[in-house]
Design a protein around this motif. Structure first.
Motif, PDB file in Angstrom:
ATOM      1  N   TYR A  87      -7.145  -6.758  -5.720  1.00 34.82           N
ATOM      2  CA  TYR A  87      -8.061  -5.691  -6.145  1.00 34.82           C
ATOM      3  C   TYR A  87      -7.505  -4.380  -5.612  1.00 34.82           C
ATOM      4  O   TYR A  87      -7.238  -4.247  -4.419  1.00 34.82           O
ATOM      5  N   LEU A  88      -7.312  -3.415  -6.516  1.00 32.83           N
ATOM      6  CA  LEU A  88      -6.771  -2.120  -6.114  1.00 32.83           C
ATOM      7  C   LEU A  88      -7.878  -1.213  -5.627  1.00 32.83           C
ATOM      8  O   LEU A  88      -8.853  -0.982  -6.334  1.00 32.83           O
ATOM      9  N   GLY A 114     -10.176  -1.107 -10.548  1.00 31.85           N
ATOM     10  CA  GLY A 114     -11.510  -0.540 -10.416  1.00 31.85           C
ATOM     11  C   GLY A 114     -11.631   0.736 -11.232  1.00 31.85           C
ATOM     12  O   GLY A 114     -10.631   1.322 -11.666  1.00 31.85           O
ATOM     13  N   GLU A 117     -17.047   4.218  -9.024  1.00 38.04           N
ATOM     14  CA  GLU A 117     -16.999   4.202  -7.554  1.00 38.04           C
ATOM     15  C   GLU A 117     -16.394   2.909  -7.011  1.00 38.04           C
ATOM     16  O   GLU A 117     -16.307   2.724  -5.803  1.00 38.04           O
ATOM     17  N   ILE A 134      -2.420   1.884  -3.018  1.00 32.21           N
ATOM     18  CA  ILE A 134      -1.048   2.374  -3.236  1.00 32.21           C
ATOM     19  C   ILE A 134      -0.797   3.681  -2.484  1.00 32.21           C
ATOM     20  O   ILE A 134       0.277   4.266  -2.607  1.00 32.21           O
ATOM     21  N   GLY A 135      -1.744   4.125  -1.659  1.00 27.76           N
ATOM     22  CA  GLY A 135      -1.491   5.322  -0.855  1.00 27.76           C
ATOM     23  C   GLY A 135      -2.782   5.986  -0.431  1.00 27.76           C
ATOM     24  O   GLY A 135      -3.850   5.672  -0.961  1.00 27.76           O
ATOM     25  N   TYR A 137      -4.761   8.416  -0.961  1.00 22.93           N
ATOM     26  CA  TYR A 137      -5.319   9.406  -1.883  1.00 22.93           C
ATOM     27  C   TYR A 137      -6.198   8.642  -2.854  1.00 22.93           C
ATOM     28  O   TYR A 137      -6.103   7.413  -2.921  1.00 22.93           O
ATOM     29  N   LEU A 139      -7.444   7.991  -6.737  1.00 18.04           N
ATOM     30  CA  LEU A 139      -7.223   8.164  -8.176  1.00 18.04           C
ATOM     31  C   LEU A 139      -8.545   7.896  -8.897  1.00 18.04           C
ATOM     32  O   LEU A 139      -9.531   7.509  -8.266  1.00 18.04           O
ATOM     33  N   GLY A 141      -8.916   5.598 -11.268  1.00 17.31           N
ATOM     34  CA  GLY A 141      -9.012   4.196 -11.654  1.00 17.31           C
ATOM     35  C   GLY A 141      -7.788   3.436 -11.204  1.00 17.31           C
ATOM     36  O   GLY A 141      -6.801   4.033 -10.773  1.00 17.31           O
TER      37      GLY A 141
HETATM   38  N1  SAH Z   1     -15.260   5.182  -4.055  1.00 21.98           N
HETATM   39  C1  SAH Z   1     -13.957   4.685  -3.814  1.00 21.98           C
HETATM   40  C2  SAH Z   1     -12.946   5.319  -4.749  1.00 21.98           C
HETATM   41  C3  SAH Z   1     -13.076   4.858  -6.171  1.00 21.98           C
HETATM   42  S1  SAH Z   1     -11.775   5.411  -7.155  1.00 21.98           S
HETATM   43  C4  SAH Z   1     -13.549   4.981  -2.370  1.00 21.98           C
HETATM   44  O1  SAH Z   1     -13.981   5.976  -1.816  1.00 21.98           O
HETATM   45  O2  SAH Z   1     -12.769   4.198  -1.810  1.00 21.98           O
HETATM   46  C5  SAH Z   1     -11.928   4.326  -8.526  1.00 21.98           C
HETATM   47  C6  SAH Z   1     -10.939   3.195  -8.598  1.00 21.98           C
HETATM   48  O3  SAH Z   1      -9.630   3.722  -8.662  1.00 21.98           O
HETATM   49  C7  SAH Z   1     -10.925   2.247  -7.419  1.00 21.98           C
HETATM   50  O4  SAH Z   1     -11.883   1.227  -7.550  1.00 21.98           O
HETATM   51  C8  SAH Z   1      -9.512   1.703  -7.455  1.00 21.98           C
HETATM   52  O5  SAH Z   1      -9.414   0.568  -8.303  1.00 21.98           O
HETATM   53  C9  SAH Z   1      -8.713   2.839  -8.048  1.00 21.98           C
HETATM   54  N2  SAH Z   1      -7.959   3.595  -7.026  1.00 21.98           N
HETATM   55  C10 SAH Z   1      -8.162   4.886  -6.680  1.00 21.98           C
HETATM   56  N3  SAH Z   1      -7.313   5.266  -5.717  1.00 21.98           N
HETATM   57  C11 SAH Z   1      -6.534   4.204  -5.429  1.00 21.98           C
HETATM   58  C12 SAH Z   1      -5.485   3.972  -4.494  1.00 21.98           C
HETATM   59  N4  SAH Z   1      -5.053   4.903  -3.676  1.00 21.98           N
HETATM   60  N5  SAH Z   1      -4.923   2.727  -4.484  1.00 21.98           N
HETATM   61  C13 SAH Z   1      -5.354   1.767  -5.306  1.00 21.98           C
HETATM   62  N6  SAH Z   1      -6.356   1.930  -6.204  1.00 21.98           N
HETATM   63  C14 SAH Z   1      -6.948   3.129  -6.275  1.00 21.98           C
END
Ligand code: SAH
Length: 237
Positions: A87-88, A114, A117, A134-135, A137, A139, A141
């Motif tokens: 799960y990312l 994902g 949220e 992946i880092g 920051y 994104l 999705g």
């Molecule tokens: N509310 C969450 C952010 C959701 S961003 C938090 O604060 O942690 C929406 C989706 O983008 C996440 O469910 C994930 O699947 C993906 N995503 C965003 N940033 C990512 C990152 N750095 N690495 C992997 N997936 C990421």
């Protein structure tokens, strides 16, 4: 064949960049396979909704656990096949080059992207998804992140890269960053009429000396940009 399964609310985002260059060529040559599972196929109402408001309040929407489970159960596999479920999420373990080597040891790599949220925490825990980021920051999705993982994995599959030897000397392979590389022209005159020469040693034909020079450049660059990698290297040795 290495099977990749992506669970997403945006199936039209695939194959995306995975359809191009050596990764796309390997897909056409059936060195790996790609199946996209659309979360909306398992939506709970007429509108095929997949998300709901967070318990406890707060902004945004959360993908429901029952939808994720149904999507996962729709993926067929043989009992003897090894699977890795990812799960990312920005709150997962940081992705490293070494993870790719582990991921490709499986028969199936299943990646849950994902959106909004994120995903209900119960689904991640009880369905045994490994949480990967992946880092540091955020994104919008997981779709781009999933393509990052797949591209990193597929290029390691034997026969995908033209020069498998290049994998041995790449950045991170030995906790070192790669040395600088140069090609023609030997002297490059830029738009301001400045000449830039290639380091002389690379033209010498002296393989041992070139190797030493490259190694010292690797160490120099790593010291400057990623001293943390050198610390790890020392620990290993
Ligand atoms: N509310 C969450 C952010 C959701 S961003 C938090 O604060 O942690 C929406 C989706 O983008 C996440 O469910 C994930 O699947 C993906 N995503 C965003 N940033 C990512 C990152 N750095 N690495 C992997 N997936 C990421």
């Amino acid at each position: 064949m290495f099977q990749v399964k992506i669970i997403t609310a945006y199936p039209e985002m695939f194959p995306g960049i995975l359809n191009y260059s050596i990764i796309g060529k390997a897909l056409k040559e059936k060195k790996w396979s790609l199946e996209i599972v659309n979360l909306h196929d398992f939506g709970f109402d007429e509108r095929k909704s997949i998300d709901d408001e967070p318990f406890g309040g707060g902004p945004g929407m959360i993908i429901r656990p029952d939808i994720v489970e149904k999507a996962l159960l729709s993926i067929k596999y043989n009992k003897n096949e090894k699977r890795c479920l990812i799960y990312l999420t920005p709150s997962g373990k940081s992705l490293k080059q070494g993870n790719f080597n582990e991921f490709i040891k499986n028969d199936q790599l299943i990646i849950l992207c994902g959106r909004f949220e994120g995903v209900d925490a119960r689904a991640i825990k009880s369905l045994n998804f490994m949480e990967i980021s992946i880092g540091d920051y955020v994104l919008a999705g997981g779709e781009i992140a999933s393509q990052v993982i797949v591209e990193g994995c597929i290029r390691l599959i034997p026969g995908v890269l033209g020069h498998s030897k290049s994998l041995l000397e790449e950045s991170f392979s030995n906790n070192l960053l790669e040395y600088p590389q140069y090609t023609r022209p030997q002297v490059w005159r830029d738009a301001n009429n400045n000449d830039h020469e290639v380091p002389k040693i690379l033209l010498s034909g002296h393989h041992e000396k070139i190797k030493e020079w490259r190694h010292s450049k690797s160490v120099e660059k790593t010291k400057l940009i990623r001293p943390d990698l050198l610390d790890k290297k020392k620990l290993q040795e």
